[in-house]
Scaffold this motif. Structure first.
Motif, PDB file in Angstrom:
ATOM      1  N   SER A 193      -0.523  -3.910   8.840  1.00  0.00           N
ATOM      2  CA  SER A 193       0.191  -5.044   8.251  1.00  0.00           C
ATOM      3  C   SER A 193       1.241  -5.600   9.219  1.00  0.00           C
ATOM      4  N   PHE A 194       2.256  -4.796   9.529  1.00  0.00           N
ATOM      5  CA  PHE A 194       3.351  -5.309  10.351  1.00  0.00           C
ATOM      6  C   PHE A 194       2.997  -5.371  11.826  1.00  0.00           C
ATOM      7  N   CYS A 195       2.126  -4.488  12.290  1.00  0.00           N
ATOM      8  CA  CYS A 195       1.757  -4.527  13.707  1.00  0.00           C
ATOM      9  C   CYS A 195       1.147  -5.879  14.067  1.00  0.00           C
ATOM     10  N   PRO A 196       0.123  -6.375  13.317  1.00  0.00           N
ATOM     11  CA  PRO A 196      -0.387  -7.714  13.659  1.00  0.00           C
ATOM     12  C   PRO A 196       0.665  -8.807  13.508  1.00  0.00           C
ATOM     13  N   LEU A 197       1.518  -8.692  12.489  1.00  0.00           N
ATOM     14  CA  LEU A 197       2.554  -9.719  12.302  1.00  0.00           C
ATOM     15  C   LEU A 197       3.451  -9.802  13.539  1.00  0.00           C
ATOM     16  N   LEU A 198       3.918  -8.635  14.026  1.00  0.00           N
ATOM     17  CA  LEU A 198       4.833  -8.645  15.163  1.00  0.00           C
ATOM     18  C   LEU A 198       4.116  -9.055  16.444  1.00  0.00           C
ATOM     19  N   VAL A 199       2.942  -8.468  16.688  1.00  0.00           N
ATOM     20  CA  VAL A 199       2.253  -8.733  17.949  1.00  0.00           C
ATOM     21  C   VAL A 199       1.844 -10.202  18.036  1.00  0.00           C
ATOM     22  N   ALA A 239       1.550  16.011   7.975  1.00  0.00           N
ATOM     23  CA  ALA A 239       1.100  15.160   9.079  1.00  0.00           C
ATOM     24  C   ALA A 239       0.127  14.104   8.570  1.00  0.00           C
ATOM     25  N   LEU A 240      -0.700  14.502   7.607  1.00  0.00           N
ATOM     26  CA  LEU A 240      -1.669  13.570   7.037  1.00  0.00           C
ATOM     27  C   LEU A 240      -0.949  12.440   6.308  1.00  0.00           C
ATOM     28  N   LEU A 241       0.059  12.802   5.502  1.00  0.00           N
ATOM     29  CA  LEU A 241       0.795  11.795   4.731  1.00  0.00           C
ATOM     30  C   LEU A 241       1.507  10.811   5.655  1.00  0.00           C
ATOM     31  N   VAL A 242       2.169  11.340   6.683  1.00  0.00           N
ATOM     32  CA  VAL A 242       2.869  10.454   7.605  1.00  0.00           C
ATOM     33  C   VAL A 242       1.865   9.587   8.365  1.00  0.00           C
ATOM     34  N   GLY A 243       0.734  10.200   8.720  1.00  0.00           N
ATOM     35  CA  GLY A 243      -0.322   9.425   9.385  1.00  0.00           C
ATOM     36  C   GLY A 243      -0.760   8.241   8.532  1.00  0.00           C
ATOM     37  N   TRP A 244      -0.798   8.439   7.225  1.00  0.00           N
ATOM     38  CA  TRP A 244      -1.188   7.342   6.335  1.00  0.00           C
ATOM     39  C   TRP A 244      -0.124   6.246   6.306  1.00  0.00           C
ATOM     40  N   ALA A 245       1.152   6.644   6.309  1.00  0.00           N
ATOM     41  CA  ALA A 245       2.207   5.617   6.359  1.00  0.00           C
ATOM     42  C   ALA A 245       2.051   4.786   7.633  1.00  0.00           C
ATOM     43  N   PHE A 246       1.707   5.456   8.742  1.00  0.00           N
ATOM     44  CA  PHE A 246       1.480   4.745   9.997  1.00  0.00           C
ATOM     45  C   PHE A 246       0.288   3.800   9.876  1.00  0.00           C
ATOM     46  N   ALA A 247      -0.755   4.247   9.173  1.00  0.00           N
ATOM     47  CA  ALA A 247      -1.948   3.406   9.042  1.00  0.00           C
ATOM     48  C   ALA A 247      -1.602   2.115   8.305  1.00  0.00           C
ATOM     49  N   ILE A 296      -7.318   8.101  13.578  1.00  0.00           N
ATOM     50  CA  ILE A 296      -5.964   8.619  13.802  1.00  0.00           C
ATOM     51  C   ILE A 296      -5.337   7.922  15.003  1.00  0.00           C
ATOM     52  N   ILE A 297      -6.113   7.755  16.077  1.00  0.00           N
ATOM     53  CA  ILE A 297      -5.579   7.142  17.288  1.00  0.00           C
ATOM     54  C   ILE A 297      -5.093   5.725  16.986  1.00  0.00           C
ATOM     55  N   ILE A 298      -5.913   4.932  16.305  1.00  0.00           N
ATOM     56  CA  ILE A 298      -5.522   3.543  16.027  1.00  0.00           C
ATOM     57  C   ILE A 298      -4.288   3.510  15.132  1.00  0.00           C
ATOM     58  N   ALA A 299      -4.289   4.329  14.081  1.00  0.00           N
ATOM     59  CA  ALA A 299      -3.165   4.311  13.141  1.00  0.00           C
ATOM     60  C   ALA A 299      -1.862   4.680  13.836  1.00  0.00           C
ATOM     61  N   THR A 300      -1.876   5.750  14.629  1.00  0.00           N
ATOM     62  CA  THR A 300      -0.613   6.215  15.211  1.00  0.00           C
ATOM     63  C   THR A 300      -0.194   5.352  16.406  1.00  0.00           C
ATOM     64  N   PHE A 301      -1.145   4.907  17.226  1.00  0.00           N
ATOM     65  CA  PHE A 301      -0.785   4.085  18.385  1.00  0.00           C
ATOM     66  C   PHE A 301      -0.140   2.774  17.929  1.00  0.00           C
ATOM     67  N   PHE A 302      -0.719   2.165  16.874  1.00  0.00           N
ATOM     68  CA  PHE A 302      -0.240   0.843  16.491  1.00  0.00           C
ATOM     69  C   PHE A 302       0.683   0.861  15.283  1.00  0.00           C
ATOM     70  N   GLY A 303       0.877   2.046  14.710  1.00  0.00           N
ATOM     71  CA  GLY A 303       1.717   2.118  13.520  1.00  0.00           C
ATOM     72  C   GLY A 303       3.203   2.123  13.825  1.00  0.00           C
ATOM     73  N   ALA A 304       3.592   2.759  14.939  1.00  0.00           N
ATOM     74  CA  ALA A 304       5.023   2.868  15.239  1.00  0.00           C
ATOM     75  C   ALA A 304       5.669   1.493  15.359  1.00  0.00           C
ATOM     76  N   VAL A 305       4.895   0.521  15.867  1.00  0.00           N
ATOM     77  CA  VAL A 305       5.403  -0.846  16.020  1.00  0.00           C
ATOM     78  C   VAL A 305       5.878  -1.399  14.682  1.00  0.00           C
ATOM     79  N   GLY A 306       5.166  -1.045  13.600  1.00  0.00           N
ATOM     80  CA  GLY A 306       5.451  -1.670  12.321  1.00  0.00           C
ATOM     81  C   GLY A 306       6.292  -0.844  11.377  1.00  0.00           C
ATOM     82  N   LEU A 307       6.904   0.237  11.848  1.00  0.00           N
ATOM     83  CA  LEU A 307       7.723   1.035  10.938  1.00  0.00           C
ATOM     84  C   LEU A 307       9.007   0.293  10.593  1.00  0.00           C
ATOM     85  N   PRO A 308       9.365   0.254   9.312  1.00  0.00           N
ATOM     86  CA  PRO A 308      10.492  -0.591   8.920  1.00  0.00           C
ATOM     87  C   PRO A 308      11.857  -0.070   9.361  1.00  0.00           C
ATOM     88  N   HIS A 309      12.001   1.244   9.625  1.00  0.00           N
ATOM     89  CA  HIS A 309      13.347   1.755   9.880  1.00  0.00           C
ATOM     90  C   HIS A 309      13.686   1.856  11.360  1.00  0.00           C
TER      91      HIS A 309
END
Lengths: 571, 146
Positions: free
Chosen positions: A473-479, A460-468, A312-325
């Motif tokens: 995908s996009f977090c490594p691309l941007l970073v 919360a679980l579903l949104v957590g998965w979108a973050f994962a 959960i920590i990895i998904a949410t910490f690094f997921g916000a970076v890659g959200l498309p909206h």
């Protein structure tokens, strides 16, 4: 309750449409956006970002998950906030200086590749749709709770309102609308939390003591709205009127064993103070974890909780970076420095907001244990005010919560749908306003149809998965795109496809019930723990193997992203 | 580098030891022009800025991750820590519900300040205020103080 809540929801919806409709033009090109809001001050912009970001999961999902699964679920709110800290540290200023409007724009501009752009667009669709599902589900259960309508009515209502509103060109480019949404949501959760806290008084009762199953703090009669399965942690005696375990009772004292029972619709169960709280299947805690444990086993059924928590920590910490909206909102900052300040304010605004779902969840645990008989953990916040504060005050607070929840669904799903429809029409269709409108309707229809199938997963679980998925995908691309010269097209594409694909596959496997225990449950249920490192490694290794295809303009692009504005004023 | 710039003025009579069509010698002091033209010096300069910025970011990221990740680890290794209560409230509630947020804000604020100072120092190195022409390019004196 019903009247005021319906009124409040209708008011929020209408207000959003009316204020949004002032921007009739579909602001899809960077120039439109610039005209609309290039010089937005950081505080306003930060509120707009937070308004768009705080979704159904933040408003209903986290609190519900805390009540049912325990305090470990707070990792979701911690992670959703920390995601913006990571965004501040790694991408905010360079991304603003780069001037990309969407993630596919960034991929295209940084690596000069149409093919990569389309891969990125496909991922925008996956993440966007995945993130839309919980918003639709939230609308479904909110209307179900408030009006008693079937689940699908709320889902279809939100789908139609949002799709039509966006197809008509409203809602976007108007920073003010999203800013308003933040303050509305903060009030809609903050006021009920504070009022209920004052009304119930400070009393850290028995239900907060470590390692204890919840008990009734006073004699309580529960009316079961629909037929429900429940379990008890120890045997007790209840006064039953109605159907329990296929036998009809009329106000008799019935001994109930510590096992599974079935109560019929409309049954009344009376419990004495100190009796164990009956728990429905939907509210059952993870096996082996006490309620106050800092570990979370959401989505993994209690297997390897430490690893699941790190997932959960990895998904949410690094997921916000890659959200498309979210990226599009950074475009409205005047410069990189302002982008940093905006992001820092977002961290502050989110921190403030997330204090309140926690307060409500703890109050529910303390004073309204009958909520453990709910048929869905996401209802908890909606039901709490009228349970703790009977009468008009409770009904008004409940209406406020329902309206805030609806604001959350509206704002997040609008932002997402604009991103999805924009990506669809720009990269897969011929573009233009007409195409955008049809794409908005089509994308909305797909999301609506899909959300009818996911009813029993926590928001919360579903949104957590979108973050994962975003984190893999996009977090490594941007970073890597921002900080590493040697990133190549092939590397970026391979990383996105392998990381995002593996993560999506794991989640779909979990949703279809492929692995429910042991290592499989953890690695599939919280896949970020291995898919994020996988995506980074694939991207780096493939790039190193394809160094000959390095884009020629990489030096200029790096300058554009990292040079302070003060040095950019050359002619 | 400054001295080399002074020495660049050609002497009155001098033996020509290199021709113009050979590799050009950079006589200028590094400046914004190097960055604009993507010269070797320019690449070194921007590379040094990026390394400094990335180092700062990673330091702050490690700090935030260490603080957050260590709590569940400690609670898993020493279960009694997770079961502590403070004023009747579980320690998990206090740490996860409240305490992490000020930490994030402090790290963010520290990073924001440091990153701005790094950029200001870089700007002064590449384009020293003394050599800057007066006009719209000149920054306000309070830029760094802010």
């Amino acid at each position: 309750m019903t009247g005021s809540a319906v009124g409040a929801i209708a008011f929020v919806t209408l207000l959003t449409i009316v204020v949004g409709a002032r921007g009739i033009r579909v602001a899809r090109t960077p120039d439109d956006f610039m005209v609309a809001a290039r010089q937005v001050p950081p505080a306003l912009n930060a509120a707009a970002i937070s308004g768009e970001y705080l979704s159904a999961a933040s408003f209903l999902g986290i609190a519900g998950l805390i009540v049912s699964q325990g305090l470990g679920s707070l990792w979701y709110s911690v992670g959703y906030t920390a995601g913006y800290l990571v965004l501040l540290l790694l991408v905010a200023a360079p991304l603003r200086r780069f001037g990309a409007y969407t993630i596919p724009d960034f991929a295209d501009g940084r690596l000069e590749s149409r093919g990569l752009r389309q891969v990125a667009t496909a991922l925008v669709l996956v993440i966007g749709w995945f993130y839309l599902l919980p918003q639709m589900k939230g609308a479904g259960i909110t209307l179900q709770y408030v009006l008693g309508t079937p689940y699908w009515i709320g889902v279809v209502t939100l789908g139609v309102v949002v799709s039509v509103n966006i197809a008509m060109g409203g809602m976007k480019g108007i920073t003010f609308v999203q800013c308003f949404q933040y303050w509305l949501k903060l009030c809609a959760i903050g006021i009920p939390a504070l009022v209920l806290l004052i009304a119930t008084g400070h009393d850290p009762g028995r239900n907060l003591q470590p390692g204890r199953a919840p008990v009734f703090t006073r004699a309580t009669v529960i009316q079961v709205p629909q037929a429900i399965d429940f379990t008890l942690t120890r045997p007790t005696t209840a006064t039953v009127s109605g159907l329990v375990d296929q036998r009809q009772y009329r106000g008799q004292a019935v001994p109930l064993c510590a096992c599974r029972h079935i109560a019929g619709a409309g049954t009344q169960l009376g419990f004495a103070a100190g009796a164990p709280v009956p728990t429905s299947l939907a509210m059952a805690p993870s096996p082996g974890l006490s309620w106050d444990s800092p570990l979370s086993a959401a989505g993994t059924d209690g297997a390897h909780p430490l690893l699941a928590t790190y997932g959960i920590i990895i998904a949410t910490f690094f997921g916000a970076v890659g959200l498309p909206h979210i990226l599009v909102r950074f475009y409205t900052n005047p410069d990189g420095e302002a982008a940093r300040r905006t992001t820092l304010i977002v961290v502050l605004l989110l921190s403030t907001f997330y204090l309140f779902p926690t307060v409500l969840a703890v109050l529910a645990r303390l004073h309204a244990p009958q909520l453990y008989l709910a048929s869905d953990s996401d209802d908890v916040i909606l039901a709490l005010p009228s349970l703790l504060l009977p009468g008009l005050a409770g009904a008004l607070l409940a209406a406020l919560v329902a309206a805030g929840a609806f604001a959350a669904f509206l704002s997040t799903s609008s932002g997402l749908l604009v991103s999805v429809a924009g990506a669809l029409s720009h990269d897969f269709m011929k573009g233009g306003v007409t195409s955008f409108r049809w794409c908005a309707v089509a994308a909305g229809a797909v999301a609506t149809a899909a959300s009818l199938l996911i009813g029993h997963f926590s928001l919360a679980l579903l949104v957590g998965w979108a973050f994962a998925i975003a984190a893999s995908s996009f977090c490594p691309l941007l970073v890597l795109g921002i900080w590493w010269r040697q990133l190549t097209r092939a590397g970026a594409a391979a990383g996105i496809v392998v990381g995002g694909g593996a993560c999506l596959a794991a989640i779909v496997a979990t949703m279809s019930g492929a692995a429910t225990r042991g290592w499989g449950a953890v690695l599939l249920g919280q896949p970020a723990i291995w898919t994020v490192p996988l995506a980074f490694s694939v991207m780096i290794v493939t790039s190193l193997l394809t160094q000959r295809t390095l884009p020629g303009h990489v030096g200029q692009v790096m300058l554009r992203m990292h040079l302070p504005e003060a040095l950019k004023s050359w002619p | 580098m400054e001295e080399e710039g002074e020495g660049a003025k050609p002497a009155q009579r001098q033996l020509v030891v290199w021709r113009g069509d050979q590799a050009p010698v950079q006589h200028d002091i590094p400046g914004p022009g190097d960055l604009r033209d993507d010269t070797k010096t320019g690449r070194l300069l921007i590379g040094s800025l990026m390394r400094a910025q990335l180092g700062l970011s990673l330091l702050c990221l490690m700090l935030a991750l260490t603080v957050t990740v260590s709590f569940p680890l400690i609670a898993a290794l020493v279960p009694s820590v997770g079961r502590m209560t403070v004023a009747g409230l579980p320690v998990t509630l206090i740490v996860l519900g409240v305490a992490f947020y000020p930490v994030f804000l402090a790290i963010g604020w520290f990073y924001h300040r440091q990153a701005r100072q790094l950029e200001a120092r870089f700007t002064d190195l590449v384009d020293p205020p003394a050599r800057r022409p007066a006009g719209p390019m000149t920054r306000q004196p309070d830029d760094e103080a802010r």
